[in-house]
Design a protein around this motif. Structure first.
Motif, PDB file in Angstrom:
ATOM      1  N   GLY A  89       0.796  -1.215   0.000  1.00 24.29           N
ATOM      2  CA  GLY A  89       0.000   0.000   0.000  1.00 24.29           C
ATOM      3  C   GLY A  89       0.831   1.270   0.000  1.00 24.29           C
ATOM      4  O   GLY A  89       2.010   1.269   0.358  1.00 24.29           O
ATOM      5  N   VAL A  90       0.194   2.350  -0.402  1.00 27.48           N
ATOM      6  CA  VAL A  90       0.806   3.676  -0.399  1.00 27.48           C
ATOM      7  C   VAL A  90      -0.158   4.633   0.287  1.00 27.48           C
ATOM      8  O   VAL A  90      -1.306   4.777  -0.150  1.00 27.48           O
ATOM      9  N   LEU A  91       0.278   5.248   1.388  1.00 31.48           N
ATOM     10  CA  LEU A  91      -0.530   6.272   2.043  1.00 31.48           C
ATOM     11  C   LEU A  91      -0.310   7.580   1.294  1.00 31.48           C
ATOM     12  O   LEU A  91       0.803   8.115   1.258  1.00 31.48           O
ATOM     13  N   LEU A  92      -1.368   8.088   0.694  1.00 36.94           N
ATOM     14  CA  LEU A  92      -1.255   9.239  -0.203  1.00 36.94           C
ATOM     15  C   LEU A  92      -1.372  10.573   0.524  1.00 36.94           C
ATOM     16  O   LEU A  92      -2.107  10.697   1.500  1.00 36.94           O
ATOM     17  N   ARG A  93      -0.673  11.544   0.018  1.00 40.40           N
ATOM     18  CA  ARG A  93      -0.892  12.920   0.424  1.00 40.40           C
ATOM     19  C   ARG A  93      -1.950  13.532  -0.501  1.00 40.40           C
ATOM     20  O   ARG A  93      -2.338  12.939  -1.517  1.00 40.40           O
ATOM     21  N   SER A  94      -2.390  14.734  -0.162  1.00 40.47           N
ATOM     22  CA  SER A  94      -3.436  15.390  -0.959  1.00 40.47           C
ATOM     23  C   SER A  94      -3.004  15.566  -2.407  1.00 40.47           C
ATOM     24  O   SER A  94      -3.770  15.304  -3.341  1.00 40.47           O
ATOM     25  N   ALA A  95      -1.758  15.988  -2.616  1.00 34.39           N
ATOM     26  CA  ALA A  95      -1.276  16.191  -3.982  1.00 34.39           C
ATOM     27  C   ALA A  95      -1.157  14.875  -4.740  1.00 34.39           C
ATOM     28  O   ALA A  95      -1.338  14.828  -5.955  1.00 34.39           O
ATOM     29  N   GLY A  96      -0.859  13.792  -4.023  1.00 40.29           N
ATOM     30  CA  GLY A  96      -0.746  12.490  -4.663  1.00 40.29           C
ATOM     31  C   GLY A  96      -2.072  12.003  -5.206  1.00 40.29           C
ATOM     32  O   GLY A  96      -2.148  11.489  -6.332  1.00 40.29           O
ATOM     33  N   LEU A  97      -3.120  12.163  -4.419  1.00 36.47           N
ATOM     34  CA  LEU A  97      -4.442  11.751  -4.887  1.00 36.47           C
ATOM     35  C   LEU A  97      -4.872  12.598  -6.083  1.00 36.47           C
ATOM     36  O   LEU A  97      -5.420  12.078  -7.059  1.00 36.47           O
ATOM     37  N   ALA A  98      -4.606  13.893  -6.016  1.00 37.87           N
ATOM     38  CA  ALA A  98      -4.944  14.772  -7.138  1.00 37.87           C
ATOM     39  C   ALA A  98      -4.173  14.373  -8.394  1.00 37.87           C
ATOM     40  O   ALA A  98      -4.709  14.388  -9.510  1.00 37.87           O
ATOM     41  N   ALA A  99      -2.898  13.984  -8.228  1.00 39.65           N
ATOM     42  CA  ALA A  99      -2.078  13.581  -9.377  1.00 39.65           C
ATOM     43  C   ALA A  99      -2.621  12.320 -10.036  1.00 39.65           C
ATOM     44  O   ALA A  99      -2.399  12.097 -11.229  1.00 39.65           O
ATOM     45  N   ALA A 136       9.265  -2.179  -3.731  1.00 35.04           N
ATOM     46  CA  ALA A 136       9.273  -0.759  -3.395  1.00 35.04           C
ATOM     47  C   ALA A 136       9.968   0.052  -4.484  1.00 35.04           C
ATOM     48  O   ALA A 136       9.550   1.169  -4.813  1.00 35.04           O
ATOM     49  N   ARG A 137      11.021  -0.497  -5.067  1.00 37.79           N
ATOM     50  CA  ARG A 137      11.705   0.217  -6.149  1.00 37.79           C
ATOM     51  C   ARG A 137      10.815   0.319  -7.385  1.00 37.79           C
ATOM     52  O   ARG A 137      10.806   1.343  -8.066  1.00 37.79           O
ATOM     53  N   VAL A 138      10.066  -0.742  -7.680  1.00 40.35           N
ATOM     54  CA  VAL A 138       9.123  -0.691  -8.800  1.00 40.35           C
ATOM     55  C   VAL A 138       8.085   0.397  -8.552  1.00 40.35           C
ATOM     56  O   VAL A 138       7.770   1.207  -9.449  1.00 40.35           O
ATOM     57  N   MET A 139       7.562   0.428  -7.326  1.00 39.46           N
ATOM     58  CA  MET A 139       6.569   1.443  -6.985  1.00 39.46           C
ATOM     59  C   MET A 139       7.181   2.836  -7.051  1.00 39.46           C
ATOM     60  O   MET A 139       6.552   3.787  -7.549  1.00 39.46           O
ATOM     61  N   SER A 140       8.413   2.979  -6.587  1.00 34.60           N
ATOM     62  CA  SER A 140       9.070   4.290  -6.599  1.00 34.60           C
ATOM     63  C   SER A 140       9.313   4.784  -8.015  1.00 34.60           C
ATOM     64  O   SER A 140       9.161   5.981  -8.308  1.00 34.60           O
ATOM     65  N   ASP A 141       9.695   3.877  -8.921  1.00 37.99           N
ATOM     66  CA  ASP A 141       9.881   4.268 -10.319  1.00 37.99           C
ATOM     67  C   ASP A 141       8.566   4.747 -10.917  1.00 37.99           C
ATOM     68  O   ASP A 141       8.527   5.725 -11.683  1.00 37.99           O
ATOM     69  N   TRP A 143       6.033   6.074  -9.233  1.00 36.76           N
ATOM     70  CA  TRP A 143       5.715   7.374  -8.654  1.00 36.76           C
ATOM     71  C   TRP A 143       6.575   8.477  -9.243  1.00 36.76           C
ATOM     72  O   TRP A 143       6.139   9.629  -9.369  1.00 36.76           O
ATOM     73  N   ALA A 144       7.810   8.151  -9.598  1.00 38.67           N
ATOM     74  CA  ALA A 144       8.658   9.155 -10.232  1.00 38.67           C
ATOM     75  C   ALA A 144       8.032   9.621 -11.545  1.00 38.67           C
ATOM     76  O   ALA A 144       8.060  10.812 -11.875  1.00 38.67           O
ATOM     77  N   GLY A 145       7.448   8.681 -12.279  1.00 38.07           N
ATOM     78  CA  GLY A 145       6.752   9.052 -13.505  1.00 38.07           C
ATOM     79  C   GLY A 145       5.531   9.900 -13.233  1.00 38.07           C
ATOM     80  O   GLY A 145       5.262  10.884 -13.937  1.00 38.07           O
ATOM     81  N   VAL A 146       4.778   9.526 -12.204  1.00 38.77           N
ATOM     82  CA  VAL A 146       3.611  10.328 -11.816  1.00 38.77           C
ATOM     83  C   VAL A 146       4.044  11.739 -11.447  1.00 38.77           C
ATOM     84  O   VAL A 146       3.422  12.733 -11.837  1.00 38.77           O
TER      85      VAL A 146
END
Length: 262
Positions: A89-99, A136-141, A143-146
């Protein structure tokens, strides 16, 4: 306490499967707060009920069957686990959900599909191989694109994150007016901010953190009275804390403590 060691939100930690958190890379920290990883392997016929008082935010969750987006909740939640499985899971911030293209008010108390076959397959391959670090690295890559595609953080999203930080770090805040003064906003502006960027009212957000803190204190100090917890968290009296417990968790503070006993 540090984010990764924050024990709030888990109501019965002794009943948890394997669970840990991982840091989000600095480049995506404005979009997500942390990663969380759970695994379980239960005997045949056994069902484990996991009770959680979630943080007032949304979560992106990858599992063996795909990806879902869980919105903020108005009460405690429970999930039954059986057999063998995992969740990333990823706990999102407000900007993350908007993105991700979602408004929080539209997914309160809801879980919706989030179709991204490549991300789902990449995380699943690593998790099935038992390597949450690579997952986690897959997820981070991803998110970097997002992050590269996302619009700059809006002033409102930044204010919403600041609101969360103030509520988390100031246990004495139990009222909307007090929080509005700390934020330098009118109560009406604070209400609009919370609804647009978090999906819950300021009062629900405040009460969520106070209940998380109350549950944590009751777990960690068996000698601490409910009345003292209420006083230390700024409640007018014990009955107000008791009412919050019942309306959100479905049981009293005393019953919660009894269920913690071995």
């Amino acid at each position: 306490m540090g984010d990764l060691d924050d024990a709030r939100g888990i109501l019965f930690p002794d009943a948890l499967p394997s669970f840990h958190r991982r840091e989000v890379p600095a480049g995506s920290a404005h979009l997500a707060r942390w990663y969380w990883i759970a695994r379980w392997d239960l005997p045949d016929g056994m069902v484990s009920t996991q009770s959680v008082l979630p943080f007032p935010a949304s979560n992106l969750v990858v599992g063996p069957e795909g990806i879902t987006l869980s919105g903020p909740t108005t009460a405690a939640s429970a999930r039954e686990l059986a057999g063998r499985g995992w969740a990333f899971g990823v706990l999102l911030r407000s900007a993350g959900l908007a993105a991700l293209g979602f408004a929080p008010a539209g997914i309160v108390d809801h879980e919706v599909d989030f179709p991204d076959p490549a991300l789902a397959a990449g995380v699943a391959e690593c998790m099935n191989a038992g390597d949450s670090g690579v997952a986690a690295r897959v997820m981070s890559d991803w998110w970097a694109g997002v992050s590269r595609r996302a619009e700059p953080i809006s002033e409102g999203a930044g204010l919403a994150d600041r609101m969360i930080e103030i509520v988390e770090s100031t246990p004495g805040i139990v009222g909307v007016e007090h929080l509005a003064r700390e934020m330098g906003l009118s109560t009406r502006a604070l209400q609009r901010l919370a609804k647009e960027y978090i999906g819950l009212s300021p009062l629900r957000i405040i009460r969520r953190y106070r209940l998380q803190e109350a549950a944590l204190r009751l777990r960690e100090d068996p000698g601490l009275t409910v009345a003292r917890v209420a006083a230390e968290l700024g409640y007018a009296d014990q009955s107000h804390l008791a009412a919050d417990f019942r309306s959100t968790l479905g049981l009293s503070a005393r019953d919660y403590r009894r269920r913690l006993q071995p």
